[in-house]
Every structure is written in C-alpha cells, then in structure tokens.
Design a protein around this motif. Structure first.
Motif, short mmCIF file in Angstrom:
data_model
loop_
_atom_site.label_atom_id
_atom_site.label_comp_id
_atom_site.label_asym_id
_atom_site.label_seq_id
_atom_site.Cartn_x
_atom_site.Cartn_y
_atom_site.Cartn_z
N VAL A 61 0.84 -1.21 0.00
CA VAL A 61 0.00 0.00 0.00
C VAL A 61 0.87 1.26 0.00
CG1 VAL A 61 -2.00 -1.07 1.10
CG2 VAL A 61 -0.21 -0.05 2.53
N GLU A 62 2.16 1.12 -0.27
CA GLU A 62 3.07 2.27 -0.21
C GLU A 62 2.70 3.33 -1.24
OE1 GLU A 62 5.32 2.91 2.12
OE2 GLU A 62 4.55 1.09 3.06
N VAL A 63 2.40 2.92 -2.47
CA VAL A 63 2.05 3.88 -3.51
C VAL A 63 0.71 4.54 -3.19
CG1 VAL A 63 1.50 4.17 -5.96
CG2 VAL A 63 3.39 2.69 -5.28
N ALA A 64 -0.23 3.78 -2.63
CA ALA A 64 -1.53 4.34 -2.25
C ALA A 64 -1.35 5.46 -1.24
CB ALA A 64 -2.42 3.24 -1.68
N LYS A 65 -0.43 5.29 -0.30
CA LYS A 65 -0.20 6.32 0.70
C LYS A 65 0.48 7.55 0.09
CE LYS A 65 1.71 3.44 3.76
NZ LYS A 65 2.32 2.95 5.03
N THR A 66 1.27 7.34 -0.95
CA THR A 66 1.87 8.47 -1.67
C THR A 66 0.78 9.32 -2.30
OG1 THR A 66 3.93 7.29 -2.13
CG2 THR A 66 3.38 9.13 -3.58
N ILE A 67 -0.25 8.68 -2.85
CA ILE A 67 -1.34 9.41 -3.50
C ILE A 67 -2.23 10.10 -2.47
CG2 ILE A 67 -3.37 9.20 -4.99
CD1 ILE A 67 -0.76 8.71 -6.43
N SER A 68 -2.61 9.35 -1.43
CA SER A 68 -3.61 9.87 -0.48
C SER A 68 -3.05 10.94 0.45
CB SER A 68 -4.20 8.73 0.36
OG SER A 68 -3.20 8.13 1.16
N MET A 198 -6.67 3.21 -5.17
CA MET A 198 -6.89 3.04 -3.72
C MET A 198 -6.58 4.34 -2.99
SD MET A 198 -4.96 -0.55 -2.96
CE MET A 198 -4.89 -1.84 -4.20
N GLY A 199 -5.47 4.98 -3.40
CA GLY A 199 -5.09 6.23 -2.75
C GLY A 199 -6.11 7.33 -2.97
N VAL A 200 -6.67 7.40 -4.19
CA VAL A 200 -7.67 8.43 -4.50
C VAL A 200 -8.94 8.20 -3.68
CG1 VAL A 200 -9.18 9.32 -6.30
CG2 VAL A 200 -6.79 8.90 -6.80
N ILE A 201 -9.40 6.96 -3.62
CA ILE A 201 -10.60 6.65 -2.84
C ILE A 201 -10.37 6.95 -1.36
CG2 ILE A 201 -12.17 4.82 -2.11
CD1 ILE A 201 -11.78 3.53 -4.84
N THR A 202 -9.19 6.58 -0.87
CA THR A 202 -8.87 6.85 0.54
C THR A 202 -8.84 8.36 0.79
OG1 THR A 202 -7.55 4.82 0.63
CG2 THR A 202 -7.20 6.44 2.38
N LEU A 203 -8.29 9.12 -0.16
CA LEU A 203 -8.27 10.58 -0.01
C LEU A 203 -9.69 11.13 0.04
CD1 LEU A 203 -6.65 13.24 0.00
CD2 LEU A 203 -6.67 13.16 -2.51
N ALA A 204 -10.59 10.59 -0.78
CA ALA A 204 -11.99 11.04 -0.76
C ALA A 204 -12.64 10.71 0.59
CB ALA A 204 -12.77 10.37 -1.89
N ASP A 216 -4.44 3.88 6.23
CA ASP A 216 -4.24 2.96 5.11
C ASP A 216 -5.57 2.70 4.43
OD1 ASP A 216 -1.58 2.76 5.69
OD2 ASP A 216 -1.70 0.82 6.69
N PRO A 217 -5.56 2.29 3.16
CA PRO A 217 -6.82 1.99 2.48
C PRO A 217 -7.55 0.83 3.16
CG PRO A 217 -5.01 2.15 0.90
CD PRO A 217 -4.39 2.16 2.27
N PRO A 218 -8.85 0.97 3.42
CA PRO A 218 -9.62 -0.15 3.98
C PRO A 218 -9.60 -1.35 3.03
CG PRO A 218 -10.85 1.92 4.11
CD PRO A 218 -9.66 2.19 3.24
N LEU A 219 -9.89 -2.52 3.57
CA LEU A 219 -9.83 -3.75 2.77
C LEU A 219 -10.79 -3.69 1.59
CD1 LEU A 219 -8.80 -6.62 2.32
CD2 LEU A 219 -10.59 -7.43 3.90
N TRP A 220 -12.00 -3.14 1.80
CA TRP A 220 -12.96 -3.10 0.70
C TRP A 220 -12.49 -2.20 -0.44
CZ3 TRP A 220 -15.17 1.41 -0.98
CH2 TRP A 220 -15.18 2.50 -0.10
N VAL A 221 -11.69 -1.19 -0.10
CA VAL A 221 -11.12 -0.32 -1.13
C VAL A 221 -10.08 -1.09 -1.95
CG1 VAL A 221 -9.71 1.74 -1.54
CG2 VAL A 221 -11.53 1.80 0.17
#
Length: 416
Positions: A61-68, A198-204, A216-221
């Motif tokens: 999830v490292e890239v997702a955290k970079t986005i969010s 995942m990062g965009v959805i988490t940011l939203a 971190d992104p939830p599992l459903w994301v």
C-alpha cells in the motif's frame, strides 16, 4: 451530511471507472510483446494479466499512501468535488490517448488531474511540490531511461550468448520465459497502478471524514480497486497493444523477455520505495531499448516520438481538463452534475469514433492501417538515432542494419 455522503459515493464510482480505464489502457505494458511474438494467444494473455493484476493489488500500500497523503495535502481544505474533477480529467485523457493508440501514462493523467483541480480550488498550498518532484517527475524521467538501457544490454547479451544455438529452439525457450516475465510485469502493475486508485478513494474518504487522516486503504477499497483494474485488463486495450507490440519495433522472443524482465524489476523496486511512476513509460522504454539491442532491428522513431510527446502532454493536458471541471464543480450540485454530463458525453463521442476502425484480439498483430504506426511503419528505414547509437555501441558481428551495407556472416541466425 447526506449530500456529502452521496458525493463521496459518486467520487468512489468515478475512481473505479478510472481504474477500469487504467486497466485496459495499460494491458499492453505486460502483454504486448508476449502477444506480438506469439508466446500467448491474445485472450489467454489478457486473462492471465487480469488475474495477476488483482493479486498484485494486495501486496503493498506504499504507492496508495503516496497518493492519499503525499502529493495532495489532506488538510488543505480539499473537498470531494475537487477529487471528482481530477478523476474526470484523467479519464478523458486516458480515453483520448487510447483512441489514438498511444501508450501514454494513466498515472500521470491521474496526477495531472488531481494537481490541476487542486490548484484551481484550493491553491498552491494544496499540492506538495517537493513530493511531486521527487516521487513523480524525477521517476518519470529516470525510469524509462534506466529500463531502456537495461533492456538494450540484456537483449545484446541474450543474442551474444545464443549466437551459436539453433534459432528455432532458442526462440521457443524465450517464448516460455516471456510468459513468466509477462506475469511478473502484470503482478508489478497491480502493486503500482491499482494502488493509485486506492489512494484516491482513501483521499476522498478522508476529506469526507469517513476515515482518519493518514489512514491505510480499507480492505474493501483494496478489493474494489484490484477488481476494477483486473476487469479493465481483461477487456484488453487492443489499440495500445498493437502500438507497443508492433508499432515501435518488431519484437522477437529474446527481446520480449529482456524488455519485460527489465520493466518488472524497475516497477517492483519503485513500488517498494513508494514511487508512483508510470508503468507505461517504463515498459515503453524497455521495448525501445530491446529494439536498439537487437542487431538489424529498426526502432520506428516516428511512433516513438508521438508517444514521448504524449508523455510530456499528459500531466498538463489532464490538469487543464480537471481545472475546468473543478471550476464548474465548485458551483455546487448543478456544477457537479454538469461535469458528469459533459464527461459522459465526451466518453460517448470517443467510443463512437473508436468503432470506425475497430482493433480487436483478431487483428491486434496487423500493422496495416494502424493509425499509431502509419502505413509505412513496417518498412521504416534506419533513422539517425538508431545509426548514432549503433556507432557508439556497435552491434555484434554478423549484423544486418537496414539501409547500411550488408556484412552478414554466413550461417548466422536471421534476426532482421
């Protein structure tokens, strides 16, 4: 609160639509060379890639955290409307480049969309400039060069090692290797590109107060983003597969194996470091490098030039579309509705235009009439760039370079 909940839902759906377009836009990254050399049948190749994209989405999830939380400042006052506008800009650019058969960067379309919308709605303080430079722009320049050089050297090495081997047996072995390396690229693609959605959805979710900042992104994301990109991959972006597999250079199994292995290593290393690089640029750079590495091969620089131009335009073009969408979306409910209607209208027009000259799994390996390659792609002569590189790093003995005097060694494997 009900309005915000509905808007977040719209953003999530839009993000998954972008993820779907990312999937079929980037199928070529993993499977273009495998399909063009005949290592796998087109439908089998995209099915395999889809499954491994889904698996890769669960590995990091490292890239997702970079986005969010890395590129966009979560606490700058960014709202779901801004993210929605950014996604619309990214989707429109993805579809335009897909129609043209150009393997542009879905990642940079997303970054450009988010940055453009944020600058209009929030201001410069909403964007972490240092993170954009260090984790987006520098990898954008360095990654395709590194992957291209690695593929060039690996291709030259494979041909030198196998220069006395039976060409047919060698090709058969490398086709088997291509299947494994293509699977590795697909897995790597899932660890990098699926995470961006995942990062965009988490940011939203963070902007709507649904999850805590820096979460971190939830599992459903993770599941939904991985499934959307896998479905898009299975659909197959045949136009871009044709450009990557046939439009840049004529790929042989040895080259395909070298290109895919180099690309996979680059993408996996970047995912581990949290660099949200463009897998498209990495894979395209590897294909060009493999073309330069094979003796007698011709890189079609006309196609490559159009592709690089699309890379340079992606961030600002997606940003401009998203900025316009953000100006409308900031007007409230009617503005968001207008952005959605206009976005759907543009998508419908692009879809209609694509049906005039359809590219499917049945004709993906045909170059004739390919808008991305041009009618003379198959016979493009050696260009100045190819000649210059060959002068600095001469190909092995026995080379036949198109447009140059032949000094082929009798009995050497045919590589033209």
């Amino acid at each position: 609160m009900e309005h915000i909940t509905l808007l977040i839902g719209i953003v999530i759906v839009t993000a998954l639509v972008f993820d779907f377009t990312n999937g079929f836009h980037d199928t070529a990254n993993a499977m273009a060379t495998t399909i063009s050399t005949g290592a796998l049948k087109p439908k089998t190749a995209v099915a395999m890639s889809a499954v491994l994209n889904l698996v890769g989405a669960f590995l990091s999830v490292e890239v997702a955290k970079t986005i969010s939380g890395g590129i966009i400042d979560e606490s700058s006052g960014i709202r779901p409307e801004v993210i929605f506008a950014g996604l619309v800009g990214a989707i429109v650019w993805n579809l335009l480049t897909w129609l043209a058969g150009l393997p542009s960067s879905s990642s940079h379309a997303l970054f450009g969309g988010l940055i453009g919308a944020t600058l209009v709605s929030v201001g410069t303080h909403g964007v972490h400039g240092e993170a954009v430079v260090m984790k987006v722009l520098i990898p954008a320049v360095a990654a395709p060069i590194v992957a291209g050089l690695a593929a060039t050297l690996a291709t030259r090495l494979t041909y030198r090692i196998g220069r006395h081997a039976d060409p047919e047996a060698t090709s058969k072995g490398y086709r088997a290797g291509q299947i494994a390396s293509a699977g590795l690229v697909s897995l790597a693609h899932g660890t990098n590109d699926a995470q961006k959605t995942m990062g965009v959805i988490t940011l939203a979710l963070i902007t709507g107060g649904v999850v805590a900042p820096h979460a971190d992104p939830p599992l459903w994301v993770i599941v939904s983003a991985g499934s959307a990109i896998a479905l898009g991959t299975y659909i197959g972006g045949w136009r871009i597969i044709r450009t990557m597999g046939k439009g840049i250079t004529d790929i042989q199994p040895q080259q395909g194996f070298a290109a895919q292995t180099g690309a996979a290593a680059t993408i996996l290393a970047s995912s581990h470091l949290g660099f949200a690089l463009s897998t498209t640029q990495v894979c395209s750079g590897s294909v060009m490098g493999a073309g330069l590495g094979r003796k007698g091969a011709v890189v079609r620089w006309s196609t490559a030039g159009r592709m690089v131009a699309a890379w340079g335009l992606t961030l600002p073009a997606a940003g401009l579309v998203a900025a316009g969408a953000a100006l409308l979306a900031d007007e409230g409910t009617w503005g968001v509705t207008a952005v959605a209607v206009l976005g759907l209208a543009v998508c419908a027009v692009i879809r209609t235009a694509s049906r005039r000259k359809p590219v499917t799994h049945a004709n993906v390996n045909d170059l004739d009439g390919d808008p991305a390659s041009g009618p003379d792609a198959a016979v493009e002569p050696q260009g100045a760039v190819t000649a210059a590189i060959a002068a600095v790093i001469p190909p092995p003995a026995g080379t036949v370079v198109p447009g140059a005097p032949s000094d082929t060694v009798p009995g050497a494997p045919a590589t033209a």
